[in-house]
Enzyme design. Structure first.
Site, PDB file in Angstrom:
ATOM      1  N   LYS A  19       1.696  12.293  14.411  1.00  0.00           N
ATOM      2  CA  LYS A  19       2.519  12.557  13.200  1.00  0.00           C
ATOM      3  C   LYS A  19       2.740  14.104  12.986  1.00  0.00           C
ATOM      4  CE  LYS A  19       0.551  10.886   9.280  1.00  0.00           C
ATOM      5  NZ  LYS A  19       0.680  11.900   8.211  1.00  0.00           N
ATOM      6  N   ARG A  24       6.645  18.578  13.028  1.00  0.00           N
ATOM      7  CA  ARG A  24       6.759  20.056  13.294  1.00  0.00           C
ATOM      8  C   ARG A  24       7.911  20.056  14.303  1.00  0.00           C
ATOM      9  NH1 ARG A  24       1.900  19.611  12.023  1.00  0.00           N
ATOM     10  NH2 ARG A  24       0.540  21.261  11.222  1.00  0.00           N
ATOM     11  N   ARG A 118      -0.237  15.133  -5.561  1.00  0.00           N
ATOM     12  CA  ARG A 118      -0.909  15.782  -4.620  1.00  0.00           C
ATOM     13  C   ARG A 118      -0.876  17.393  -5.114  1.00  0.00           C
ATOM     14  NH1 ARG A 118      -0.637  13.400   1.193  1.00  0.00           N
ATOM     15  NH2 ARG A 118      -2.226  15.082   1.442  1.00  0.00           N
ATOM     16  N   ASP A 315      -8.743  13.326   8.710  1.00  0.00           N
ATOM     17  CA  ASP A 315      -8.194  12.039   8.316  1.00  0.00           C
ATOM     18  C   ASP A 315      -8.873  10.867   9.069  1.00  0.00           C
ATOM     19  OD1 ASP A 315      -5.953  13.508   7.368  1.00  0.00           O
ATOM     20  OD2 ASP A 315      -4.812  13.494   9.113  1.00  0.00           O
ATOM     21  N   LYS A 342      -6.054  13.740  -0.470  1.00  0.00           N
ATOM     22  CA  LYS A 342      -5.143  13.288   0.627  1.00  0.00           C
ATOM     23  C   LYS A 342      -4.159  12.055  -0.104  1.00  0.00           C
ATOM     24  CE  LYS A 342      -6.742  15.821   3.808  1.00  0.00           C
ATOM     25  NZ  LYS A 342      -6.106  16.688   4.496  1.00  0.00           N
ATOM     26  N   ARG A 388      -4.270   4.767   5.598  1.00  0.00           N
ATOM     27  CA  ARG A 388      -5.274   4.905   6.400  1.00  0.00           C
ATOM     28  C   ARG A 388      -6.454   4.020   5.793  1.00  0.00           C
ATOM     29  NH1 ARG A 388      -3.947   8.448  10.345  1.00  0.00           N
ATOM     30  NH2 ARG A 388      -2.926   9.970   9.732  1.00  0.00           N
TER      31      ARG A 388
HETATM   32  C1  S3P Z   1      -2.058  18.050   8.784  1.00  0.00           C
HETATM   33  C2  S3P Z   1      -3.200  18.790   8.227  1.00  0.00           C
HETATM   34  C3  S3P Z   1      -3.866  17.980   7.706  1.00  0.00           C
HETATM   35  C4  S3P Z   1      -4.051  16.360   7.655  1.00  0.00           C
HETATM   36  C5  S3P Z   1      -2.781  15.820   7.736  1.00  0.00           C
HETATM   37  C6  S3P Z   1      -1.908  16.456   8.698  1.00  0.00           C
HETATM   38  C7  S3P Z   1      -0.976  18.794   9.480  1.00  0.00           C
HETATM   39  O1  S3P Z   1      -3.983  18.363   6.118  1.00  0.00           O
HETATM   40  O2  S3P Z   1      -5.039  16.066   6.678  1.00  0.00           O
HETATM   41  O3  S3P Z   1      -2.727  14.707   7.542  1.00  0.00           O
HETATM   42  O4  S3P Z   1      -0.008  18.044  10.299  1.00  0.00           O
HETATM   43  O5  S3P Z   1      -0.743  19.932   9.450  1.00  0.00           O
HETATM   44  P1  S3P Z   1      -4.415  19.894   5.435  1.00  0.00           P
HETATM   45  O6  S3P Z   1      -3.740  20.641   6.000  1.00  0.00           O
HETATM   46  O7  S3P Z   1      -4.426  19.506   3.975  1.00  0.00           O
HETATM   47  O8  S3P Z   1      -6.091  19.981   6.013  1.00  0.00           O
END
Ligand code: S3P
Length: 432
Positions: A19, A24, A118, A315, A342, A388
């Site tokens: 993901k 990205r 959030r 996660d 989250k 999740r």
């Molecule tokens: C992610 C970073 C994490 C993760 C999210 C995906 C990412 O979050 O929990 O599911 O792809 O950069 P945080 O940057 O808030 O820790």
């Protein structure tokens, strides 16, 4: 959706695309000039929202086959005609805000009920210091928010939260900023943005500093379209592997799982708990280490999870907690306050869900402890629209004494479309 006590699970499956990398790939493809080809893209709701977002910002996006996508970037974003709706995706909105902050555009970002709860200032504050302007439509720190981007200057940012999303938003904004931006991370967070920016021809300097990194990026760099191969998501692979560990007699292999050390804290923890977890066929794909991971039913023992490991498995605590319920002794998870912001308050939801299934759990402000033992099940669990939380309880129900049902199972499609069918293919009793 309900899962029932199942006979041994057997088989080999592929995890859906990662993901983090899928978001990205879409965003960098849209910022680049030329056509980026993406293979193995996660076709979950979160990524489809990001694909629609970059289209609204002017990129041409086309699906050419299963997991195969073409993104024709315009070398930047143009002002969108519509609101950028990121659905459930925190990563999507925060990275898009960073990318758009560096562009001379005005855009309003929004999301679903979970995303609207959030915190956003963790990203908009540093972007504002760079010169972006944000207006909150309803309440400060919460979506919807309107951005006026462009004309940014570089910053020196020391992270106070170990967050790849914040780091990535700043780096994407820094691409057009005047001067050299520096992000210091006291603890390492996932580095997919840095790696993928290099694949798109951007110079990023990363040097170790203490337990973390100092990352530098000079403004005024352009991205060249490329080919991105997205490996399997370790955060999704965790669910069938967890089922393999807790359902007696099971042997489950997930092929092509990304093994970036900043993502595999759960595997290390399971091995410390005594899990029979093995990795075969280690190879490289898309600039990342990948491998085939096999989980066999194991007698697990409770552990204290090192707090320093949190970022590499943030996660994965919900599914760790589900497997810890079957371990002998207690599993202590601390230093994970980030779980509360989250897709849901994941500490609260896991504590409530596990207790409803007859598991003893202690809750703390920034953590929780699960006492292993026989797991009764026999409950319907609230998931607060969190994929999740839903998958973790469905996996738990496969090895509990009685069935476990979850509410809002449709959210599973945000990160793991086809989860139910994949689990059924292994022999899991899960379904409507
Ligand atoms: C992610 C970073 C994490 C993760 C999210 C995906 C990412 O979050 O929990 O599911 O792809 O950069 P945080 O940057 O808030 O820790």
């Amino acid at each position: 959706m309900t899962s029932r006590p199942s006979a041994s699970l057997k088989g080999r499956v592929r995890a859906p695309g990662d993901k983090s990398m899928s978001h990205r790939a879409m965003i960098l493809g849209a910022l680049a000039t030329g056509t980026t080809r993406i293979e193995g893209l996660l076709e979950g709701e979160d990524i489809l929202a990001t694909a629609r977002a970059v289209q609204t910002f002017g990129a041409k996006v086309e699906r050419t086959g299963e997991g195969a996508w073409r993104v024709e970037g315009q070398g930047g974003f143009s002002t969108p005609a519509d609101v950028i709706d990121c659905g459930n995706a925190g990563t999507g909105v925060r990275l898009l805000m960073g990318a758009a902050a560096g562009q001379p555009v005005q855009a309003t970002f929004d999301g679903d009920a979970s995303l609207r709860k959030r915190p956003m200032k963790r990203v908009t504050d540093p972007l504002s210091i760079m010169g972006a302007r944000f207006a909150w439509q309803v309440a400060e720190d919460r979506l919807p928010a309107t951005l006026k981007g462009g004309g940014l200057s570089a910053i020196h940012h020391v992270q106070t939260v170990a967050s790849a999303q914040i780091k990535s938003a700043i780096l994407l904004a820094a691409l057009t900023a005047e001067g050299e931006t520096c992000v210091v991370e006291p603890e390492k967070s996932r580095d997919h943005t840095e790696r993928m920016l290099r694949d798109f021809g951007v110079e990023v300097s990363v040097v170790p500093e203490g337990e973390g990194w100092r990352i530098r990026l000079k403004g005024g760099q352009t991205l060249k379209a490329t080919v991105v191969a997205v490996p399997g998501d370790p955060s999704s692979a965790a669910f069938p592997l967890a089922a393999g560990l807790i359902v007696p007699g099971s042997e489950v292999t997930v092929e092509g799982v990304m093994l970036n050390a900043l993502r595999t804290g759960l595997f290390d923890t399971w091995i410390e708990m005594g899990a029979d977890l093995t990795i075969a066929n280690r190879r490289q794909s898309g600039g990342e280490d990948i491998g085939d991971v096999t989980a066999r039913h194991s007698r697990l023992k409770g552990v204290v999870v090192p707090e320093a490991r949190a970022a590499s498995m943030i996660d994965e605590y919900p599914i760790l907690a589900a497997t810890a319920a079957f371990a002998e002794g207690q599993t202590v998870m601390r230093g994970v306050g980030e779980m509360r912001v989250k897709e849901s308050d994941r500490i609260r939801l896991m504590v409530d869900g596990l207790r409803a299934c007859g598991v003893a759990v202690e809750e703390e402000a920034e953590g929780f402890t699960v006492m292993g033992g026989p797991v009764r099940g026999g409950a319907t669990v609230a998931t607060a629209h969190d994929h999740r939380i839903a998958m973790s309880h469905l996996v738990l129900g496969l090895a509990a004494e009685q069935p476990v049902s979850v509410l809002d199972p449709e959210m599973i499609a945000t990160s793991f479309p086809g989860f139910v069918e994949l689990m059924q293919g292994l022999g899991a009793e899960v379904g409507a």
